[in-house]
Design a protein around this motif. Structure first.
Motif, short mmCIF file in Angstrom:
data_model
loop_
_atom_site.label_atom_id
_atom_site.label_comp_id
_atom_site.label_asym_id
_atom_site.label_seq_id
_atom_site.Cartn_x
_atom_site.Cartn_y
_atom_site.Cartn_z
N ALA A 36 46.28 38.96 41.08
CA ALA A 36 45.40 37.97 41.70
C ALA A 36 45.84 37.66 43.12
CB ALA A 36 45.37 36.70 40.85
N GLU A 69 43.63 38.21 46.52
CA GLU A 69 43.41 37.15 47.52
C GLU A 69 43.84 37.63 48.90
OE1 GLU A 69 44.34 32.47 48.39
OE2 GLU A 69 44.65 33.26 46.39
N GLY A 103 37.64 38.13 40.49
CA GLY A 103 38.97 38.17 39.88
C GLY A 103 39.00 39.27 38.83
N GLU A 156 39.08 47.13 42.33
CA GLU A 156 38.76 45.90 43.03
C GLU A 156 38.16 46.14 44.41
OE1 GLU A 156 41.69 46.53 41.60
OE2 GLU A 156 42.24 44.87 40.30
N PRO A 172 38.48 34.65 45.66
CA PRO A 172 38.98 34.28 44.33
C PRO A 172 38.68 32.82 44.01
CG PRO A 172 40.78 34.35 45.90
CD PRO A 172 39.56 34.82 46.63
N ALA A 175 39.59 31.08 40.32
CA ALA A 175 39.92 31.19 38.89
C ALA A 175 39.15 30.20 38.04
CB ALA A 175 41.43 31.00 38.69
#
Length: 112
Positions: A3, A7, A28, A54, A71, A73
């Motif tokens: 993650a 970012e 994500g 990604e 991102p 979450a």
């Protein structure tokens, strides 16, 4: 890619990335029984759930959906919980909306 890596990628590749503002498209990953899925959600619902890498998904989202991609979450957690429940056989149908209102060619590649 973690993650934190995602970012960092977003910070250097998205001209519109702003860490203090919630993204229009939250992206994500989800580590599941079948491998790593890249997830993307907007206010309307899930716009991508893919086994592609990604970078590919990020570029496609930026080109097709536009807006601020980054991102978040908190916005992805409901989708991750549903995937956990689905793969553990506690859920048979997803409740999070899925939107595939993209041009047909992109929809076929991103919404699969």
């Amino acid at each position: 890619m973690s993650a934190g890596d995602l970012e960092a990628l977003l910070r250097v590749t998205s001209a519109t990335y702003r860490a203090g503002r919630p993204p229009d498209v939250a992206v994500g990953t989800y580590e599941g029984a079948l491998g790593r899925l890249v997830l993307a959600v907007t206010a309307k619902g899930v716009v991508a759930c893919s086994f592609e890498d990604e970078h590919t998904i990020f570029e496609r989202l930026t080109r097709v959906v536009g807006g601020l991609v980054g991102p978040d979450a908190r916005r992805l957690d409901p989708v991750r919980r549903e995937l956990d429940a689905y793969f553990s056989r506690r859920l048979r149908a997803f409740t999070t909306p899925s939107t595939c209102s993209w041009p047909r060619r992109s929809r076929a590649r991103c919404c699969r």
